[in-house]
Motif scaffolding. Structure first.
Motif, short mmCIF file in Angstrom:
data_model
loop_
_atom_site.label_atom_id
_atom_site.label_comp_id
_atom_site.label_asym_id
_atom_site.label_seq_id
_atom_site.Cartn_x
_atom_site.Cartn_y
_atom_site.Cartn_z
N HIS A 119 13.42 3.99 -39.35
CA HIS A 119 12.97 3.18 -38.23
C HIS A 119 13.83 3.33 -36.97
CE1 HIS A 119 9.86 1.04 -40.46
NE2 HIS A 119 10.70 0.96 -41.47
N ASP A 124 2.11 0.61 -42.64
CA ASP A 124 2.18 2.04 -42.93
C ASP A 124 0.82 2.61 -43.32
OD1 ASP A 124 2.08 0.81 -45.39
OD2 ASP A 124 3.71 1.96 -46.29
N GLU A 137 1.18 3.96 -37.17
CA GLU A 137 1.80 2.63 -37.18
C GLU A 137 1.78 1.99 -35.79
OE1 GLU A 137 5.60 2.52 -39.10
OE2 GLU A 137 4.81 3.31 -40.99
N THR A 174 3.27 -1.64 -34.12
CA THR A 174 4.42 -2.17 -34.86
C THR A 174 5.48 -2.71 -33.90
OG1 THR A 174 6.19 -1.66 -36.44
CG2 THR A 174 5.51 0.12 -34.97
N ARG A 185 8.58 -5.42 -44.27
CA ARG A 185 7.84 -4.28 -44.80
C ARG A 185 7.86 -4.30 -46.33
NH1 ARG A 185 6.38 0.28 -41.65
NH2 ARG A 185 6.17 -0.41 -39.49
N THR A 197 1.20 1.19 -50.09
CA THR A 197 0.96 2.62 -49.99
C THR A 197 1.44 3.37 -51.23
OG1 THR A 197 0.93 2.72 -47.58
CG2 THR A 197 1.64 4.71 -48.73
N CYS A 256 11.33 6.96 -47.86
CA CYS A 256 11.71 7.13 -46.46
C CYS A 256 12.01 8.59 -46.11
CB CYS A 256 12.93 6.27 -46.14
SG CYS A 256 12.59 4.50 -46.10
N LEU A 279 7.05 10.34 -45.82
CA LEU A 279 6.45 9.79 -44.61
C LEU A 279 5.22 10.59 -44.19
CD1 LEU A 279 9.65 8.95 -42.52
CD2 LEU A 279 8.23 7.39 -43.87
N ALA A 328 2.46 9.48 -46.48
CA ALA A 328 1.96 8.17 -46.06
C ALA A 328 1.07 8.29 -44.84
CB ALA A 328 3.13 7.23 -45.79
#
Length: 353
Positions: free
Chosen positions: A60, A171, A176, A179, A195, A200, A242, A247, A250
């Motif tokens: 993030h 997600d 996103e 957000t 979160r 997911t 992560c 990612l 996702a």
């Protein structure tokens, strides 16, 4: 308020197609299961969350001290209710009921801000009381599937107030968008974004999520956690989810959700003439629908092999509401066939469920 979608399928057997629980089908993926399984050989050691915390922070673009790992987002609601000295909390409904339940359990009197179905459950910041020093809102919201603009939510942030945004399904939104995660340290007052890895990645049984907020808020919440609150397998999952490849997966899943949701919307619109209405626009991996005989329709669909989530346990909704998860096109077409076979129950006739 403690009724959730899993109650619709608990003990139901493998023959029931689950449209009640908003977890991506076919999860967790094999690579993630393998990573979790590999961690079992380290269970003799106490959990060490540093690597997972670094991974979440990097994901993030935030400092590590802005991340609190939790045993699912549900734990975060309990921590917020116990750690923050709110005197006038407000919860925007309809939404996930655990935030209000946690606040009430902690002795708070909660003000409900009820959004209007006739306005598509869109959030009007003016409806939130000025005196509210803690405001909780979902984005995208469960069960309405409404994605509130980030600017609308930003307008709720102010000095002397904690703004809590439940982004458990963010997600599943392409890119996103909307957000508030990057803004938790820059908006006025306190801002906490929650979160979850449940939706997911299909990790409901592992219990892992996190809070993004300013360092002082993270420290205050963490002070109310027990020692080692997140297990080693859950920490391994958080770090793995992560990673860049995860990612990217996702992001692909979010785009697939959007395509599958469009197909589901198109099929459900076929039943508009017989009383079925869908809340639109929808941006989450589920839809909220309305039918004058929703309870009877839900039971008939259950007989046909489909489990849907009743909507009347969400504040602001009644027995005419149902929530259903977005699934693949084959499942959606089978659902549409079952709706057509429901016959008279799918007609807009007066009377209750």
């Amino acid at each position: 308020m403690r009724h959730h979608g899993d109650a619709e399928v608990r003990g139901a057997g493998a023959d029931l197609t689950d449209l009640a629980v908003n977890v991506r089908a076919g999860t967790p993926p094999a690579w993630l299961t393998a990573r979790i399984a590999a961690s079992l050989g380290t269970l003799a050691a106490y959990p060490d969350g540093r690597a997972a915390r670094r991974a979440v922070a990097a994901r993030h673009g935030l400092p590590e001290e802005c991340v609190l790992l939790t045993a699912g987002a549900a734990e975060a609601f309990v921590l917020l209710a116990r750690a923050l000295r709110a005197t006038a909390p407000a919860v925007v409904h309809p939404q996930f009921t655990e935030p209000e339940a946690a606040l009430r359990d902690a002795g708070h009197t909660v003000r409900r801000v009820l959004l209007d179905a006739d306005d598509g459950f869109r959030l009007d910041p003016g409806a939130v009381p000025d005196a509210a020093d803690l405001v909780v809102v979902g984005n995208p919201t469960n069960p309405t599937s409404v994605l509130h603009p980030a600017g609308t939510l930003e307008s709720l942030a102010r000095e002397g107030r904690t703004l809590v945004v439940d982004e458990a399904f963010m997600d599943a939104v392409p890119d996103e968008r909307e957000t508030l995660a990057p803004l938790v340290t820059t908006l006025p007052g306190r801002v906490a974004v929650l979160r979850s890895l449940t939706k997911t990645w299909g990790l409901a049984g592992l219990r892992v999520g996190y809070v993004l907020s300013d360092p002082d808020t993270v420290a205050a919440l963490g002070a109310h956690q027990p020692l080692w609150p997140v297990s080693t397998p859950a920490l391994v999952a958080a770090e793995a989810c992560c990673a860049p490849d995860a990612l990217a997966e996702a992001a692909r899943a979010a785009r697939q959700y959007a395509a599958d949701r469009a197909h589901l919307l198109a099929r459900l619109r076929e039943f508009a003439g017989v009383g079925l209405r869908v809340v639109e626009p929808a941006e989450a991996p589920f839809l909220l629908v309305r039918h004058p005989r929703a309870t009877a329709l839900r039971l008939r669909l259950r007989e046909a092999g489909f489990a849907l989530r009743r909507g009347d346990t969400f504040p602001g909704l009644g027995p005419e509401w149902l929530r259903l998860a977005v699934r693949d096109r084959v499942t959606t077409d089978a659902l549409a066939a079952a709706l057509a076979a429901a016959g008279g129950l799918a007609r807009d006739t007066p009377g209750g469920a």
